[in-house]
Every structure is written in structure tokens, then in C-alpha cells.
Design an enzyme around this catalytic site. Sequence first.
Site, PDB file in Angstrom:
ATOM      1  N   LYS A  57       0.841  -1.188   0.000  1.00  0.00           N
ATOM      2  CA  LYS A  57       0.000   0.000   0.000  1.00  0.00           C
ATOM      3  C   LYS A  57       0.880   1.244   0.000  1.00  0.00           C
ATOM      4  CE  LYS A  57      -4.195  -1.573  -0.009  1.00  0.00           C
ATOM      5  NZ  LYS A  57      -4.996  -1.394  -1.231  1.00  0.00           N
ATOM      6  N   ASP A  75      -0.051  -0.267  -4.655  1.00  0.00           N
ATOM      7  CA  ASP A  75      -1.453   0.156  -4.797  1.00  0.00           C
ATOM      8  C   ASP A  75      -1.639   1.458  -4.019  1.00  0.00           C
ATOM      9  OD1 ASP A  75      -4.159   0.500  -4.938  1.00  0.00           O
ATOM     10  OD2 ASP A  75      -4.691  -1.367  -3.886  1.00  0.00           O
ATOM     11  N   GLU A 105      -1.114   0.151  -9.133  1.00  0.00           N
ATOM     12  CA  GLU A 105      -2.590   0.129  -9.074  1.00  0.00           C
ATOM     13  C   GLU A 105      -3.120   1.444  -8.513  1.00  0.00           C
ATOM     14  OE1 GLU A 105      -4.128  -3.586  -7.552  1.00  0.00           O
ATOM     15  OE2 GLU A 105      -5.631  -2.547  -6.358  1.00  0.00           O
ATOM     16  N   ASP A 128      -8.590  -0.534 -10.226  1.00  0.00           N
ATOM     17  CA  ASP A 128      -9.275  -1.326  -9.188  1.00  0.00           C
ATOM     18  C   ASP A 128     -10.624  -0.667  -8.912  1.00  0.00           C
ATOM     19  OD1 ASP A 128     -10.187  -2.662  -6.970  1.00  0.00           O
ATOM     20  OD2 ASP A 128      -8.580  -2.050  -5.632  1.00  0.00           O
ATOM     21  N   LYS A 157     -12.571  -8.433  -8.553  1.00  0.00           N
ATOM     22  CA  LYS A 157     -12.881  -8.735  -7.154  1.00  0.00           C
ATOM     23  C   LYS A 157     -14.264  -9.357  -7.083  1.00  0.00           C
ATOM     24  CE  LYS A 157      -9.970  -5.213  -5.022  1.00  0.00           C
ATOM     25  NZ  LYS A 157      -9.898  -4.039  -4.138  1.00  0.00           N
ATOM     26  N   GLN A 172     -10.857  -7.594  -1.352  1.00  0.00           N
ATOM     27  CA  GLN A 172     -11.680  -6.508  -0.809  1.00  0.00           C
ATOM     28  C   GLN A 172     -11.537  -6.496   0.715  1.00  0.00           C
ATOM     29  OE1 GLN A 172     -13.863  -4.587  -3.371  1.00  0.00           O
ATOM     30  NE2 GLN A 172     -12.827  -3.480  -1.737  1.00  0.00           N
TER      31      GLN A 172
HETATM   32  C1  MUC Z   1      -7.357  -2.748  -2.579  1.00  0.00           C
HETATM   33  O1  MUC Z   1      -6.898  -3.421  -3.501  1.00  0.00           O
HETATM   34  O2  MUC Z   1      -7.510  -1.559  -2.774  1.00  0.00           O
HETATM   35  C2  MUC Z   1      -8.601  -1.463   0.039  1.00  0.00           C
HETATM   36  C3  MUC Z   1      -9.724  -0.752  -0.219  1.00  0.00           C
HETATM   37  C4  MUC Z   1     -10.586  -1.585  -0.951  1.00  0.00           C
HETATM   38  O3  MUC Z   1     -11.718  -1.320  -1.361  1.00  0.00           O
HETATM   39  O4  MUC Z   1      -9.983  -2.769  -1.178  1.00  0.00           O
HETATM   40  C5  MUC Z   1      -8.766  -2.825  -0.483  1.00  0.00           C
HETATM   41  C6  MUC Z   1      -7.667  -3.409  -1.261  1.00  0.00           C
HETATM   42 MG    MG Z   2      -6.647  -1.643  -4.879  1.00  0.00          MG
END
Ligand code: MUC
Ligand code: MG
Length: 367
Positions: free
Chosen positions: A162, A191, A217, A242, A266, A294
Site C-alpha cells: 500500500k 497500490d 494500481e 481497481d 474482485k 476486498q
Molecule cells: C485494494 O486493492 O484496494 C482497500 C480498499 C478496498 O476497497 O480494497 C482494499 C484493497
Molecule cells: Mg486496490
Amino acid sequence: MRITAIDAIPYRIPYVKPLKFASGEVTHADHVLVRVHTAGGLVGHADAPPRPFTYGETQAGIVAVIDGIFAPQLVGLDADRRAVLHARMHRTVGNPAAKAAVDMAVWDVLTQAWGTSVNRALGGFTDRMRVCHMLGFDAPAAMAQEASAIRDRYGITTFKVKVGRRPIDLDVDVVRALRNTLGDKAELYIDGNRGWTASESLRALDMLADAGLTLAEELCPADDVLGRRRLVANCRIPFVGDESVTTPAEVTRELLGGGATAVSIKTARTGFTGSQEILDLARGLGVEVVMGNQIDGQLGTACTVAFGAAHAATSARAGELSNFLDMADDLLTEPLRIVDGELAVPSGPGIGVTVDPDKLAHYRLDG
Ligand code: MUC
Ligand code: MG
């Protein structure tokens, strides 16, 4: 096989390690367990994780839309009339996690009735996937230590990091610390959850040019249309959409508009039916996909691996399948186990897992 009832059960399980990222933080799994009951007595299960910072859904809202709108529209319908089921649910806009959970619970019950698994019914390409672990915000040394502990214990060698904090050097230092600790062979991608501007993202990608990242991402918002296009045009690795690509129309818009060059799928937001549509679209347009997370518990993760392992394209790279490890407990009778960096599709009929009634009674919030 008539649908006789749909339950939406709110529950709460704490996280041992809360996950922090640019758009929010999760300290508890405040999810909704969805059950679809059918006339023959079979019951399908799926999980709806509310993500207000991504889709605007809340736990109370998911319960309300299922109890107040979807259940009255769907009870009495034959479960195999999925096109009717979707047409009815799509009269209501939004609510992706609620719709996805109903879709997956229906697939669960249908495949149980057909005497097969969701994984086989969808394609059955393989029975397992390599696992990618998602690392939330912390100091560089702490994130490197967490990653090496996960690698040593579960054999996981792919990590999604992240990013999206300011100053950007903080996240750049994290990636460098991870590369130093994990070595050249580990796969790392980032991401941003829309946390940076396009220029900050470009600067970070320049600073990380030698870090061997494989994907980037949602580093900046897709709504910063021209900035995002400039960022994606100058990104040498696939740029994954995403939260900007949650429907086939959004996928088409972002890919053709230059806002993304790869797609995160997802199941928690598109179920099995919508995920299949997005996968087919991505394949038709010739872009890579990744099975995203998620911040799912074990039931949601079982859905992701059932779908991801069903197809060649979704099982080609590691799927984000391990963040249930951060939770204090879960709802299943048989916990999912990651061994040698892989998660097997649970072997039972349907999605392949069973909800433990005692655990559900303990964690449910509706009395
Ligand atoms: C992600 O891939 O972003 C964090 C917020 C969300 O909606 O999913 C997670 C993971
Ligand atoms: Mg994401």
C-alpha cells in the site's frame, strides 16, 4: 429450486492487525453474511464486506437493501433463473457488495444442487492459486519484518504494498526496505488507493524505477482524467484499475480512455457472474487481470480462489488471498490454509466451505 428466503446477517470480528491504506482503515470485519435458502432445503452462503471509502456501502445499508429490496424481489424465483435475478437486482443502482453476495450465494446453492463445485462449474482450470499478501501502512522496517515473517511462515513471495502517503519518500523507502529484505526474487507491486496526484505518482515511479515493480494500481484518482492518462501513458508496467473499474462499462471506459492497462477482478464486488463478464471483456481487449482482495475474510477468500482458479488468465499470477490472516477469528468450520505460498480451492460442493453455527452465533450483531 425456488428461493424461499434470503438472510442478511451483520457480524463483527476484530482484526489483530488493522489494515491502513490511502483511502481508509479497517480495524474490524463489519461484514454481512448472506444466506439464500431454497425449497429443497439447500442453503447458499456468501459474504458482503462494506467498503464505504470505496463504494459508499455500509453494513446497515447492505442489510437494508437485501432485506428491503432484493429479498422481496427474489423470493419465489427459481434460483437457476439468474438472468431474471440480475435484471431485478439491477433495477437498484450501486450496492455492488450486496448484489455480489446474493449472486455468489445463489451460485453456491445451484452448484450444490448440481453436485459440483463453483470452481468446476465456472471452468475448473486448476484447483489452486499462488498467494499475494497485501501490506498496509507502517514504517519501512516494520513492513519489511512483516513481509519476511509471512514469507517464512506461509511461503508467500508476492506482496502488494500500500502506497499513497505524503511525503512520497515514505512509501519509496518502504519499497526499498522490502526489496532489500526479500531479495530480487520476490514479486512486489504497489497500490495507491488514489492517494497521490498524477505528478506525485510519476515522481514515485521514477524513484522506484530500479525496484523491479511488476504492477502499479490506482496511484491517483481516475477522475483526474488527463493527469491519469498522462500517468498511465508514462508507466512502463501494467497500470491496474481497481476501484475505477467495478462494472463492464467502467472497464471499457478506463481501458479505452487510457486510464488503465490492466484490471483487478474482485468477486466481493462483482460476484461470479459479473467477474466472468469483466474477465471476458479484459481478455477480449487483451489486458492482464489480477484477482484482487476486498479485505475479505475466509468465506470471501474462498470465493476469490474458486473463481480465480477456474480460469487460465486469473490464475496466471498470484491472487490477493491472504488478508484473513490479519483477523482474530473467522466463521468457517475448517479454516483456509496457505501452504508453500499456495491456497487450494476448498474441496466441498458449491463454494466448498461451511459456516460454523456457533461462531456465527457468537459474532452476529442482530441478536
Ligand atoms: C485494494 O486493492 O484496494 C482497500 C480498499 C478496498 O476497497 O480494497 C482494499 C484493497
Ligand atoms: Mg486496490
